[in-house]
Write a protein that holds these residues in place. Sequence first.
Motif, PDB file in Angstrom:
ATOM      1  N   GLY A 146     153.692  43.661  26.992  1.00 59.26           N
ATOM      2  CA  GLY A 146     152.845  42.617  26.418  1.00 59.26           C
ATOM      3  C   GLY A 146     151.753  43.155  25.510  1.00 59.26           C
ATOM      4  N   GLY A 147     151.741  44.465  25.259  1.00 59.33           N
ATOM      5  CA  GLY A 147     150.775  45.054  24.344  1.00 59.33           C
ATOM      6  C   GLY A 147     149.452  45.466  24.968  1.00 59.33           C
ATOM      7  N   ILE A 148     149.368  45.511  26.280  1.00 54.49           N
ATOM      8  CA  ILE A 148     148.137  45.910  26.968  1.00 54.49           C
ATOM      9  C   ILE A 148     148.186  47.411  27.257  1.00 54.49           C
ATOM     10  N   THR A 149     147.066  48.095  27.022  1.00 51.22           N
ATOM     11  CA  THR A 149     146.933  49.505  27.389  1.00 51.22           C
ATOM     12  C   THR A 149     146.145  49.577  28.686  1.00 51.22           C
ATOM     13  N   ASN A 172     147.941  37.072  37.498  1.00 48.83           N
ATOM     14  CA  ASN A 172     148.768  37.215  36.288  1.00 48.83           C
ATOM     15  C   ASN A 172     147.998  37.872  35.136  1.00 48.83           C
ATOM     16  N   ILE A 173     147.327  38.966  35.429  1.00 52.39           N
ATOM     17  CA  ILE A 173     146.489  39.639  34.425  1.00 52.39           C
ATOM     18  C   ILE A 173     147.311  40.208  33.268  1.00 52.39           C
ATOM     19  N   ILE A 178     144.790  40.000  26.569  1.00 41.63           N
ATOM     20  CA  ILE A 178     143.824  41.101  26.606  1.00 41.63           C
ATOM     21  C   ILE A 178     144.466  42.347  26.006  1.00 41.63           C
ATOM     22  N   ARG A 179     143.625  43.284  25.585  1.00 42.29           N
ATOM     23  CA  ARG A 179     144.130  44.495  24.930  1.00 42.29           C
ATOM     24  C   ARG A 179     144.091  45.715  25.837  1.00 42.29           C
ATOM     25  N   VAL A 180     143.010  45.829  26.658  1.00 45.02           N
ATOM     26  CA  VAL A 180     142.812  47.044  27.447  1.00 45.02           C
ATOM     27  C   VAL A 180     142.366  46.681  28.865  1.00 45.02           C
ATOM     28  N   ILE A 181     142.961  47.364  29.834  1.00 47.77           N
ATOM     29  CA  ILE A 181     142.485  47.325  31.218  1.00 47.77           C
ATOM     30  C   ILE A 181     142.100  48.762  31.546  1.00 47.77           C
ATOM     31  N   VAL A 191     137.881  45.020  31.452  1.00 53.48           N
ATOM     32  CA  VAL A 191     138.936  44.324  30.706  1.00 53.48           C
ATOM     33  C   VAL A 191     138.384  43.965  29.332  1.00 53.48           C
ATOM     34  N   LYS A 192     139.133  44.278  28.280  1.00 53.24           N
ATOM     35  CA  LYS A 192     138.724  43.934  26.912  1.00 53.24           C
ATOM     36  C   LYS A 192     139.746  42.993  26.313  1.00 53.24           C
TER      37      LYS A 192
END
Length: 192
Positions: A146-149, A172-173, A178-181, A191-192
Motif C-alpha cells: 500500500g506504499g507505507i514505509t 486496519n492501519i 499514511i506514508r510512514v509508520i 505515524v505520518k
Amino acid sequence: MARLHKTSIIADIENKDMTALSAAAALPKNTPLYSIDLNEINSNILSVPGVKDSATRRLPNGNLIIHVSYHHFVAAWTDGESYFPLSDDGTIANNPSSERPTTAILFRGPVPNDITEITNAANDMLADIDYLEWIENRRWDIHTTGGITIKLPEKDFGTAIASLITINKNHNILGRDIRVIDMRDTARILVK
C-alpha cells in the motif's frame, strides 16, 4: 594405478535433481584416478546454482565421492528487474527469474549475513509486504504493497512486527492513507 570406476554424488537435500551436478562432475570411466584434479571438480560443482559447498574424495577402489551441500533458500532478492533466490545466510544465488515469487519475502539492496529472524517475523505479514530493506547496516524498513514505509527498531524488531500485526487487525492501519509508520522508539509509534 587405480582407475575411475564410479562417481557418486551425495547431496544434503532429498529428491534433488542431480542432472546439473552430474554434468559438472562428468568424468569418463577408466580415467587415471590420481590424475583427476579434485579442486577443479569442486569448482565446477560450486558453479551449479544453489550449491553452497562441495567436497570431493577419491577412494582407492576407483570410486570418486562428491558431497554437496545446498543453500537453504528462504526468500528472494531483486535488483529491480530480476528475482534471485536468497538463502538464510544472505547469499544471493545466481539463478534469476523474471517472475516475482508469490510465497517468499522479497529483499532489496544490501543483505546482512543472517536473515532468518527477520524472514520468520515478516512471514506473518507476507500479503502486505512489497519488500524489506536493510538500512545503514543496522535495522530494517518494511515497504508495504500500500506504499507505507515501516521503520523497525534495531533490536527486538520481531516484537515490533507482532505489535504492528495486532494494531492492523484492530485498527486496519495498513489500509489507511499514511506514508510512514516509525516504530524505532519503543515507547511510542509515530505515524505520518
